[in-house]
Write a protein that holds these residues in place. Sequence first.
Motif, PDB file in Angstrom:
ATOM      1  N   SER A  35       0.834  -1.295   0.016  1.00 43.68           N
ATOM      2  CA  SER A  35      -0.100   0.164   0.095  1.00 43.68           C
ATOM      3  C   SER A  35       0.864   1.221   0.069  1.00 43.68           C
ATOM      4  O   SER A  35       0.355   2.406  -0.282  1.00 43.68           O
ATOM      5  CB  SER A  35      -0.819   0.168   1.156  1.00 43.68           C
ATOM      6  N   SER A  38       4.303   2.040  -4.342  1.00 43.99           N
ATOM      7  CA  SER A  38       4.279   3.042  -5.478  1.00 43.99           C
ATOM      8  C   SER A  38       4.360   4.287  -5.081  1.00 43.99           C
ATOM      9  O   SER A  38       4.038   4.865  -4.005  1.00 43.99           O
ATOM     10  CB  SER A  38       2.749   2.836  -6.158  1.00 43.99           C
ATOM     11  N   ASP A  81      -0.194  10.658   0.793  1.00 44.91           N
ATOM     12  CA  ASP A  81      -1.522  10.532   0.117  1.00 44.91           C
ATOM     13  C   ASP A  81      -2.280  11.797  -0.556  1.00 44.91           C
ATOM     14  O   ASP A  81      -2.932  11.506  -1.653  1.00 44.91           O
ATOM     15  CB  ASP A  81      -2.478   9.841   1.071  1.00 44.91           C
ATOM     16  N   VAL A  84      -0.829  11.936  -3.989  1.00 45.19           N
ATOM     17  CA  VAL A  84      -1.378  10.771  -4.947  1.00 45.19           C
ATOM     18  C   VAL A  84      -2.651  11.265  -5.335  1.00 45.19           C
ATOM     19  O   VAL A  84      -2.878  10.933  -6.525  1.00 45.19           O
ATOM     20  CB  VAL A  84      -1.351   9.611  -4.163  1.00 45.19           C
ATOM     21  N   SER A  85      -3.482  11.666  -4.414  1.00 45.55           N
ATOM     22  CA  SER A  85      -4.748  12.461  -4.688  1.00 45.55           C
ATOM     23  C   SER A  85      -4.746  13.583  -5.832  1.00 45.55           C
ATOM     24  O   SER A  85      -5.457  13.564  -6.725  1.00 45.55           O
ATOM     25  CB  SER A  85      -5.412  12.420  -3.324  1.00 45.55           C
ATOM     26  N   VAL A  89      -3.198   9.816  -9.486  1.00 46.46           N
ATOM     27  CA  VAL A  89      -2.264   8.443  -9.689  1.00 46.46           C
ATOM     28  C   VAL A  89      -2.972   7.543  -8.531  1.00 46.46           C
ATOM     29  O   VAL A  89      -3.686   7.918  -7.655  1.00 46.46           O
ATOM     30  CB  VAL A  89      -0.897   8.636  -9.499  1.00 46.46           C
ATOM     31  N   ASP A  90      -2.613   6.241  -8.862  1.00 44.45           N
ATOM     32  CA  ASP A  90      -3.075   5.262  -7.820  1.00 44.45           C
ATOM     33  C   ASP A  90      -2.346   4.203  -7.358  1.00 44.45           C
ATOM     34  O   ASP A  90      -1.127   3.829  -8.298  1.00 44.45           O
ATOM     35  CB  ASP A  90      -4.019   4.347  -8.971  1.00 44.45           C
ATOM     36  N   ARG A  91      -1.950   4.336  -5.980  1.00 44.04           N
ATOM     37  CA  ARG A  91      -0.739   3.538  -5.512  1.00 44.04           C
ATOM     38  C   ARG A  91      -0.832   1.733  -6.085  1.00 44.04           C
ATOM     39  O   ARG A  91       0.075   1.110  -5.691  1.00 44.04           O
ATOM     40  CB  ARG A  91      -0.861   3.645  -3.899  1.00 44.04           C
ATOM     41  N   ASP A  92      -2.410   1.532  -6.116  1.00 46.44           N
ATOM     42  CA  ASP A  92      -2.400  -0.003  -6.394  1.00 46.44           C
ATOM     43  C   ASP A  92      -2.228  -0.208  -7.869  1.00 46.44           C
ATOM     44  O   ASP A  92      -2.241  -1.425  -8.271  1.00 46.44           O
ATOM     45  CB  ASP A  92      -3.864  -0.400  -6.111  1.00 46.44           C
ATOM     46  N   SER A  93      -1.691   0.589  -8.835  1.00 46.80           N
ATOM     47  CA  SER A  93      -1.185   0.344 -10.005  1.00 46.80           C
ATOM     48  C   SER A  93      -0.055  -0.391 -10.173  1.00 46.80           C
ATOM     49  O   SER A  93       1.124  -0.142  -9.651  1.00 46.80           O
ATOM     50  CB  SER A  93      -0.970   1.640 -10.808  1.00 46.80           C
TER      51      SER A  93
END
Length: 180
Positions: A35, A38, A81, A84-85, A89-93
């Motif tokens: 989590s 990335s 975070d 990222v927001s 972008v998405d940390r799970d990519s």
Amino acid sequence: MASSTKLSSLILFFACSLFIQGTLASIICEKLPASLCSFAIGSSGKRCVLENFKNEEGNLGYTCKTSEVVVEKLVGYIETDQCVSACGVDRDSVGISSDAFLTPEFTGSLCSSACYQNCPNIVDLYFNLAAGEGVFLPLLCEKHKSSPHRAMLELMSSSGGAAAVGPTDYDVEAPAPAPF
């Protein structure tokens, strides 16, 4: 009594800040939870990358690995975070693709001042990705502000092996890249 409480609080705050700094100073990608992987840079100066695998039961799992991509600045850094927001972008990519630039929403988020001026790690990553496609990110952002669809069309025409978008392609002065 009140000054004693303030002094105790100050000492506790100082001790906690030293503990947190010591903890964050040693980032090893393989020890990061998926989590947070990335958009992190290990203490070695290499980017962390999220990879997927199948476990013994055949279920998809994720692990954090160290890439060979070296980032000279921001060593031992985990993107916030908020960034990222703000950057969309998405940390799970797993992996990144220049295809993201083809969506006006992503480019708008990346080029927003909340991202571009405050999130040097993400901007650096996408700056290099754009450069690999022959696109100068500051000019793409400038064009996106005035005409998002035109910027996408120019991006698509430059990515297919045509000449790279550069300062001579526009009548605008290239803005300075975000400070790193």
